[in-house]
Structures are given as C-alpha cells and as structure tokens.
Design a protein around this motif. Structure first.
Motif, PDB file in Angstrom:
ATOM      1  N   UNK A   1      11.586  17.275 -22.248  1.00 37.83           N
ATOM      2  CA  UNK A   1      10.722  16.924 -23.362  1.00 37.83           C
ATOM      3  C   UNK A   1       9.543  16.029 -23.020  1.00 37.83           C
ATOM      4  N   UNK A   2       9.385  15.682 -21.765  1.00 37.72           N
ATOM      5  CA  UNK A   2       8.251  14.828 -21.401  1.00 37.72           C
ATOM      6  C   UNK A   2       6.947  15.617 -21.509  1.00 37.72           C
ATOM      7  N   UNK A   3       6.010  15.071 -22.228  1.00 42.25           N
ATOM      8  CA  UNK A   3       4.709  15.709 -22.375  1.00 42.25           C
ATOM      9  C   UNK A   3       3.698  15.125 -21.401  1.00 42.25           C
ATOM     10  N   UNK A   4       3.879  13.867 -21.071  1.00 39.52           N
ATOM     11  CA  UNK A   4       2.984  13.252 -20.086  1.00 39.52           C
ATOM     12  C   UNK A   4       3.811  12.378 -19.150  1.00 39.52           C
ATOM     13  N   UNK A   5       3.392  12.343 -17.893  1.00 36.71           N
ATOM     14  CA  UNK A   5       4.076  11.570 -16.861  1.00 36.71           C
ATOM     15  C   UNK A   5       3.036  10.912 -15.983  1.00 36.71           C
ATOM     16  N   UNK A   6       3.414   9.768 -15.420  1.00 36.66           N
ATOM     17  CA  UNK A   6       2.480   9.044 -14.561  1.00 36.66           C
ATOM     18  C   UNK A   6       3.262   8.273 -13.511  1.00 36.66           C
ATOM     19  N   UNK A   7       2.749   8.262 -12.289  1.00 33.86           N
ATOM     20  CA  UNK A   7       3.330   7.448 -11.230  1.00 33.86           C
ATOM     21  C   UNK A   7       2.196   6.642 -10.600  1.00 33.86           C
ATOM     22  N   UNK A   8       2.447   5.368 -10.366  1.00 35.13           N
ATOM     23  CA  UNK A   8       1.435   4.490  -9.772  1.00 35.13           C
ATOM     24  C   UNK A   8       2.077   3.720  -8.629  1.00 35.13           C
ATOM     25  N   UNK A   9       1.365   3.628  -7.517  1.00 35.18           N
ATOM     26  CA  UNK A   9       1.813   2.858  -6.363  1.00 35.18           C
ATOM     27  C   UNK A   9       0.917   1.635  -6.236  1.00 35.18           C
ATOM     28  N   UNK A  10       1.536   0.485  -6.019  1.00 34.90           N
ATOM     29  CA  UNK A  10       0.775  -0.751  -5.914  1.00 34.90           C
ATOM     30  C   UNK A  10       1.259  -1.558  -4.728  1.00 34.90           C
ATOM     31  N   UNK A  11       0.338  -2.325  -4.155  1.00 32.58           N
ATOM     32  CA  UNK A  11       0.672  -3.215  -3.048  1.00 32.58           C
ATOM     33  C   UNK A  11      -0.066  -4.525  -3.262  1.00 32.58           C
ATOM     34  N   UNK A  12       0.686  -5.598  -3.306  1.00 33.14           N
ATOM     35  CA  UNK A  12       0.073  -6.914  -3.452  1.00 33.14           C
ATOM     36  C   UNK A  12      -0.536  -7.331  -2.122  1.00 33.14           C
ATOM     37  N   UNK A  13      -1.480  -8.218  -2.191  1.00 33.15           N
ATOM     38  CA  UNK A  13      -2.112  -8.716  -0.972  1.00 33.15           C
ATOM     39  C   UNK A  13      -1.639 -10.132  -0.676  1.00 33.15           C
ATOM     40  N   UNK A  14      -1.722 -10.507   0.603  1.00 36.73           N
ATOM     41  CA  UNK A  14      -1.425 -11.876   1.033  1.00 36.73           C
ATOM     42  C   UNK A  14      -2.714 -12.427   1.632  1.00 36.73           C
ATOM     43  N   UNK A  15      -3.284 -13.400   0.946  1.00 34.79           N
ATOM     44  CA  UNK A  15      -4.562 -13.998   1.341  1.00 34.79           C
ATOM     45  C   UNK A  15      -4.315 -15.061   2.416  1.00 34.79           C
ATOM     46  N   UNK A  16      -4.928 -14.871   3.590  1.00 30.44           N
ATOM     47  CA  UNK A  16      -4.787 -15.833   4.685  1.00 30.44           C
ATOM     48  C   UNK A  16      -6.138 -16.459   5.050  1.00 30.44           C
ATOM     49  N   UNK A  17      -7.059 -16.458   4.092  1.00 26.30           N
ATOM     50  CA  UNK A  17      -8.380 -17.042   4.313  1.00 26.30           C
ATOM     51  C   UNK A  17      -8.244 -18.543   4.516  1.00 26.30           C
ATOM     52  N   UNK A  18      -9.014 -19.065   5.460  1.00 22.33           N
ATOM     53  CA  UNK A  18      -9.034 -20.513   5.674  1.00 22.33           C
ATOM     54  C   UNK A  18     -10.469 -20.954   5.977  1.00 22.33           C
ATOM     55  N   UNK A  19     -10.635 -22.207   6.294  1.00 24.06           N
ATOM     56  CA  UNK A  19     -11.971 -22.761   6.542  1.00 24.06           C
ATOM     57  C   UNK A  19     -12.666 -22.104   7.729  1.00 24.06           C
ATOM     58  N   UNK A  20     -11.929 -21.511   8.634  1.00 24.56           N
ATOM     59  CA  UNK A  20     -12.517 -20.869   9.808  1.00 24.56           C
ATOM     60  C   UNK A  20     -12.775 -19.373   9.619  1.00 24.56           C
ATOM     61  N   UNK A  21     -12.550 -18.850   8.437  1.00 25.57           N
ATOM     62  CA  UNK A  21     -12.761 -17.423   8.196  1.00 25.57           C
ATOM     63  C   UNK A  21     -14.241 -17.091   8.351  1.00 25.57           C
ATOM     64  N   UNK A  22     -14.521 -16.016   9.068  1.00 25.00           N
ATOM     65  CA  UNK A  22     -15.902 -15.620   9.374  1.00 25.00           C
ATOM     66  C   UNK A  22     -16.708 -15.404   8.102  1.00 25.00           C
ATOM     67  N   UNK A  23     -17.806 -16.140   7.979  1.00 23.30           N
ATOM     68  CA  UNK A  23     -18.715 -15.975   6.857  1.00 23.30           C
ATOM     69  C   UNK A  23     -18.097 -16.265   5.506  1.00 23.30           C
TER      70      UNK A  23
END
Length: 138
Positions: free
Chosen positions: A26-48
C-alpha cells in the motif's frame, strides 16, 4: 540509466528475523536518504582559514520514509507490532537499476490520517540502527 517507475522502489521487512522479507503493501511514496556527519578539525594553522574535515570519521546514517494506504493485514500487523515494541528489525529497500540497501532499522514515526470522504492513510519513518549494506542487482 533511464527513468524508473516509482512503484518499483520497494520497502520490505524481515517478517521472521530469518531473512523472510515481506513487502510493505500500500505504499504510494517511498524515500531513502543517506547522511554523513562531518568532524571539523580546523585550527589556527589551517591554510587560509579554510575549514578542514577529518575524512572517514563522521557518523553515517540512513533514513527511510513512506506513505500510503494499508492493504495487507500481514505487513500492517508487522509494522504496528515492531513500532509499539520499539524493535529494531532488518529492512530492505529495493531501488530499481541501483541495488538493494539492507540493514537494521527502527520505526521512529507511525502516523495515521484520513479525511471524512477518503481512505485512511499512514506515514512511517525509519532510522538506521547499525551498519547498512548495499548489493548491486544484476
């Protein structure tokens, strides 16, 4: 790959825990989503002062949702029992000309609605609860 029929995108639930999958009817609509979180490692020495991310370290997840009308007593009962028990079960999403995504999911939302001049409809949402596998359909 050309256009595909939406009705060929199937959501299936392992009805016994032993690999016996039942299509959620009986499903009329279906959806699948893939997600990936990020890990921010930016610091004072990050280029630009550009943000830097740590590759391969974020949490990945899959979300599946669907809506439709109940047509099959077996899949209706399975969905309700899995939701109210808070169970994690094995599900499959068959995506035409792409493959089969499968793994453990928990039903996180189950909603019913209906207008006075129409049928009862439902919406459901699932969230991954472990590693998800992908198999190419030959």
């Amino acid at each position: 790959m050309g256009a595909q029929k939406g009705k060929d995108l199937l959501l299936k639930l392992d009805s016994t825990g032993e690999g016996s999958f039942v299509t959620v009817a009986g499903l009329r609509s279906k959806r699948v989503a893939f997600n990936s979180e990020t890990v921010d490692v930016t610091d004072a020495d990050s280029a630009g002062r550009w943000r830097e991310l740590l590759a391969g370290s974020g949490v990945q997840r899959a979300a599946v949702s669907g809506s439709g009308i109940f047509k099959d007593a077996q899949s209706d009962a399975l969905i309700r029992s899995k939701f109210f028990a808070g169970e994690i079960a094995t599900w499959q999403m068959a995506i035409p000309d792409f493959g089969i995504v499968s793994g453990p999911f928990q039903i996180t939302s189950l909603e019913y609605s209906g207008a006075h001049d129409g049928e009862v409809t439902f919406e459901m949402a699932l969230e991954s609860a472990g590693a998800i596998s992908f198999a190419v359909v030959a």
